[in-house]
Scaffold this active site. Structure first.
Site, PDB file in Angstrom:
ATOM      1  N   HIS A  34       0.723  -1.153  -0.022  1.00 35.86           N
ATOM      2  CA  HIS A  34       0.192  -0.081   0.046  1.00 35.86           C
ATOM      3  C   HIS A  34       1.036   1.381   0.065  1.00 35.86           C
ATOM      4  CE1 HIS A  34       0.931   0.499   4.283  1.00 35.86           C
ATOM      5  NE2 HIS A  34       0.436  -0.603   4.631  1.00 35.86           N
ATOM      6  N   HIS A  37       4.150   1.431   2.330  1.00 35.65           N
ATOM      7  CA  HIS A  37       5.076   0.630   1.899  1.00 35.65           C
ATOM      8  C   HIS A  37       5.827   1.347   0.525  1.00 35.65           C
ATOM      9  CE1 HIS A  37       2.240  -2.879   3.338  1.00 35.65           C
ATOM     10  NE2 HIS A  37       3.244  -2.649   4.055  1.00 35.65           N
ATOM     11  N   CYS A 142       1.417  -8.940  22.132  1.00 33.82           N
ATOM     12  CA  CYS A 142       0.500  -8.551  21.044  1.00 33.82           C
ATOM     13  C   CYS A 142       0.907  -9.303  19.694  1.00 33.82           C
ATOM     14  CB  CYS A 142       0.721  -6.848  20.733  1.00 33.82           C
ATOM     15  SG  CYS A 142      -0.234  -6.216  19.453  1.00 33.82           S
ATOM     16  N   CYS A 145       1.950  -6.890  16.874  1.00 33.81           N
ATOM     17  CA  CYS A 145       3.295  -6.511  16.776  1.00 33.81           C
ATOM     18  C   CYS A 145       4.276  -7.493  16.880  1.00 33.81           C
ATOM     19  CB  CYS A 145       3.750  -5.584  18.139  1.00 33.81           C
ATOM     20  SG  CYS A 145       2.822  -4.164  18.279  1.00 33.81           S
ATOM     21  N   CYS A 159      -2.998  -2.363  22.598  1.00 35.32           N
ATOM     22  CA  CYS A 159      -1.866  -1.843  22.017  1.00 35.32           C
ATOM     23  C   CYS A 159      -2.174  -0.499  21.255  1.00 35.32           C
ATOM     24  CB  CYS A 159      -1.552  -2.935  21.002  1.00 35.32           C
ATOM     25  SG  CYS A 159      -0.447  -2.311  19.966  1.00 35.32           S
ATOM     26  N   HIS A 162      -2.334  -1.511  17.249  1.00 35.92           N
ATOM     27  CA  HIS A 162      -3.426  -2.218  16.801  1.00 35.92           C
ATOM     28  C   HIS A 162      -4.558  -2.302  17.468  1.00 35.92           C
ATOM     29  CE1 HIS A 162       0.585  -3.724  15.381  1.00 35.92           C
ATOM     30  NE2 HIS A 162      -0.149  -4.202  14.437  1.00 35.92           N
ATOM     31  N   LYS A 311      -6.404   7.672   9.595  1.00 32.80           N
ATOM     32  CA  LYS A 311      -5.546   6.697   9.384  1.00 32.80           C
ATOM     33  C   LYS A 311      -5.955   5.546   8.373  1.00 32.80           C
ATOM     34  CE  LYS A 311      -3.744   2.775  12.156  1.00 32.80           C
ATOM     35  NZ  LYS A 311      -2.844   2.651  13.105  1.00 32.80           N
ATOM     36  N   LYS A 314      -7.679  -1.222   6.419  1.00 33.34           N
ATOM     37  CA  LYS A 314      -8.931  -2.003   5.578  1.00 33.34           C
ATOM     38  C   LYS A 314     -10.249  -2.072   6.149  1.00 33.34           C
ATOM     39  CE  LYS A 314      -7.547  -6.373   3.562  1.00 33.34           C
ATOM     40  NZ  LYS A 314      -6.868  -7.909   3.781  1.00 33.34           N
TER      41      LYS A 314
END
Ligand code: ME8
Length: 667
Positions: A34, A37, A142, A145, A159, A162, A311, A314
């Site tokens: 995405h 990256h 987690c 992570c 977390c 996440h 943010k 998905k």
């Protein structure tokens, strides 16, 4: 032969270090590539290209991280084996990079057999040294992570990355004595201010290191996870994901005895986002110290891309895929936009409005116009041949600015401040555009007494284009190939490919024959993306007109009231682009910034050439009902003095006597 071997010793303070090894994180194959990256990888590619441009021998590595709970779970969800799954997603990453003109020298996968051997080799060394021990542990794990979190790291029991509560897990595992290297790491960070940049992340790491470090759990029992690398000293365990993943940076250069390892390890620079700061700034250096190797050279940490201030996720459905971006906007526009828009280290927001605005203003108007106007004038006034540089030339406006910009560009690119490097380059572009307006080459060509002046002006412009081609190459490689071609130079010609040797004024050889190329950046139609101007102005006009009809008595013919005059919305507009309207000798299609951009068709083609008026401030009527002229919709009108001379009419554009921002109302 390496330059160090030729007796040149690299020094930390000089920009040229001779060799560069740049890496991206290896991306998890639990998600498809995405925007995030793409950003990190374009940054690394740009830096690799920049270092090559200044003469370094460069190695650039990216890859995929393929072991761990998350991957095993994703494969299970798809009903395929982990290997089949990782082959597929890793392939997607490999196929994405050429679309973005990203050219890594090595693409590493943690499932590569040589990587498995390297990880086992290092584990055994660290174990033999007594830095790995077996113990029972209860902690908050987690899965997102892939590590245990400390209580302090949790926000509302979750977390923060996440948004899930970690699981409390008790198990016997192997631990790495990270704490043993804590002080050595703190000392190294203090002694090397550039080890972690930008500074905010260095401070974050130092603050974390101010508390005692807990040792790092480095294994998973095979009863819980089999998709990992077996520990060489206990087959009932596989290695914990970070110990596996971080070592990719060594595997990829042939640790322990490959030639590349010798050449590149000491100059390793890692690029990551802030999400994986701790593994890279704490786990990794302590692992390296335990292995007895020198530390990597630098860690460059960037912020997060959000989408429309939200943010990327998905579940929200706003994940941006690189292939779709390239299809919509073109690869170089994307590369330019993300490097220009994000201040390295801070978060940034992606939106299609923002990218279209930059494409139209920075790319189509600024660099695109400068290039096409300069080449068009050289074609017209010099038969497409670059004039000789004029000796004893005291016109140093562009030359002086270019020298300053080249220096700033090198410093900013070297310190990962790409947005500032590009800002500097754009100062030169704007100055060159002003230089055209101020020097009026179209008037010089008619002036018999001009001497060498026209040649000087055109040479200065074409030399500026050559230096721009050099500097923009790491960011927009495809566009620069085209720019080089248009300047009559092969893209590999050192004049446009070697900043170390040819990054000085005066390199463009007189006599070079230009080649015609198409526009660098066609304009994007903003009307399709934004509320059309016509609807807004129509609405305003009809409501005022209604009011007037109700309140005002009719006026004598030829006289208008102050109210009627006030209904005209007059503004200052900047002509940012101009081109002839097809099949018309009379009309020019203007793009006018006032302050939003609009198209105005004006009957001035007999009196002005497009390159003469680009950059000019004119007066416009902003609230006229749009009309179509020769198939082009005109959203307003430019004002001009109508001069009657010898039975002929001539139009002279109205302008303002000082520089004011486009869109300024005319009172
Ligand atoms: O963490 N904005 O892999 P990963 C900017 N396998 N960059 C972003 C981003 C965003 N919104 N989202 C992701 C892993 N990135 C490990 C790494 S390395 C030894 C192992 C980029 O697939 C950014 O570079 O979760 C971030 O650090 C990385 O993707 C995380 O990739």
């Amino acid at each position: 032969m390496r330059k160090e071997q030729r007796g040149i010793v690299p020094c930390d303070h000089c920009i040229i270090t001779m060799t560069t090894y740049i890496t991206t994180p290896i991306y998890y194959v639990n998600a498809q590539p995405h925007l995030g990256h793409a950003y990190t990888t374009i940054v690394a590619d740009t830096y690799a290209r920049f270092r090559r441009l200044i003469g370094d021998s460069v190695r650039f590595q990216t890859g995929t991280d393929e072991h761990g709970d998350k991957i095993a779970e994703a494969a299970e969800r798809e009903g395929v084996s982990p290997k089949e799954y990782v082959d597929r997603i890793s392939g997607m990453f490999r196929e994405t990079w050429p679309l973005l003109d990203v050219k890594p020298d090595n693409f590493i996968r943690t499932t590569d057999p040589e990587h498995v051997l390297t990880v086992q080799n290092i584990l055994q060394q660290v174990y033999d040294k007594g830095d790995i021990y077996f113990d029972k542990y209860t902690g908050l794990y987690c899965t997102g992570c892939e590590r245990f979190l400390t209580e302090k790291e949790l926000v509302d029991g979750k977390c923060p990355d996440h948004q899930t509560a970690p699981d409390e897990i008790t198990e016997e595992n192997y631990f790495f004595r990270m704490s043993r290297y804590q002080q050595e790491l703190i000392d190294h960070i203090h002694a090397n201010p550039d080890f972690i940049t930008p500074e905010r992340y260095r401070n974050e790491v130092l603050s974390f290191l101010s508390e005692p470090l807990e040792d790092l759990c480095i294994s998973r029992p095979t009863s819980r996870l089999t998709w990992g690398i077996p520990l060489p000293f206990d087959e009932n365990f596989v290695t914990y994901v970070w110990f596996d993943a971080l070592i990719n940076y060594l595997t990829g250069i042939g640790y322990p005895d490959g030639d590349n390892f010798e050449e590149y390890w000491r100059v390793a620079e890692h690029v990551i986002a802030k999400d994986i700061l701790k593994p890279h700034a704490i786990y990794w250096p302590t692992m390296v110290l335990s292995t007895g190797l020198p530390l990597y050279k630098k860690l460059h940490v960037h912020g997060y891309w959000n989408v429309d201030e939200t943010k990327m996720s998905k579940s929200i459905g706003n994940v941006i895929r690189p292939a779709e971006l390239v299809e919509a906007y073109g690869v170089d526009s994307i590369r330019y936009f993300i490097l220009r828009e994000m201040s390295f280290g801070l978060d940034a927001s992606f939106s299609s409005d923002a990218i279209v605005a930059r494409m139209n203003s920075d790319l189509a108007n600024d660099i695109g116009n400068l290039y096409s106007r300069t080449c068009a004038m050289l074609m017209k006034y010099c038969d497409g041949v670059v004039p000789e540089a004029v000796a004893a030339d005291d016109d140093t406006v562009l030359r002086d600015l270019a020298a300053e910009v080249l220096q700033r560009y090198r410093e900013e690119m070297n310190s990962f401040q790409f947005h500032r490097g590009l800002q500097a380059v754009w100062e030169l572009i704007s100055q060159a555009n002003r230089y055209i307006v101020e020097n009026e080459p179209w008037a010089l060509v008619k002036d018999e007494s001009r001497g060498d002046r026209l040649n000087t002006v055109l040479y200065n412009l074409v030399e500026t284009l050559r230096l721009l081609t050099l500097m923009l190459q790491p960011v927009m490689p495809g566009t620069c190939r085209k720019m080089a071609q248009g300047l009559g130079l092969e893209p590999e010609n050192p004049l446009v490919a070697d900043l170390a040797e040819h990054g000085n004024w005066g390199g463009m050889p007189g006599g070079t024959r230009l080649e015609k190329v198409s526009a660098l950046f066609p304009r994007v139609d903003v009307k399709k993306k934004k509320q059309p101007v016509k609807e807004q102005s129509k609405k305003k006009k009809s409501s005022k007109a209604e009011k007037k009809q109700k309140q005002k008595p009719a006026l004598a013919e030829g006289v208008i009231s102050f109210d009627q005059f006030q209904e005209l919305e007059l503004r200052v507009g900047e002509i940012v682009a101009a081109e002839p309207v097809k099949k018309s000798d009379r009309l020019l299609q203007l793009t006018v910034k006032a302050p939003e951009e609009r198209t105005i068709v004006a009957g001035i083609a007999e009196y002005y050439r497009p390159e003469e008026i680009t950059g000019m401030l004119v007066l416009i009527v902003a609230n006229l009902q749009p009309v179509k002229l020769m198939g082009v919709e005109s959203q307003g009108m430019v004002l001009a003095a109508k001069v009657e001379e010898g039975g002929k009419t001539r139009l002279v554009l109205s302008t303002v006597s000082g520089k004011v921002p486009p869109g300024t109302p005319v009172a």
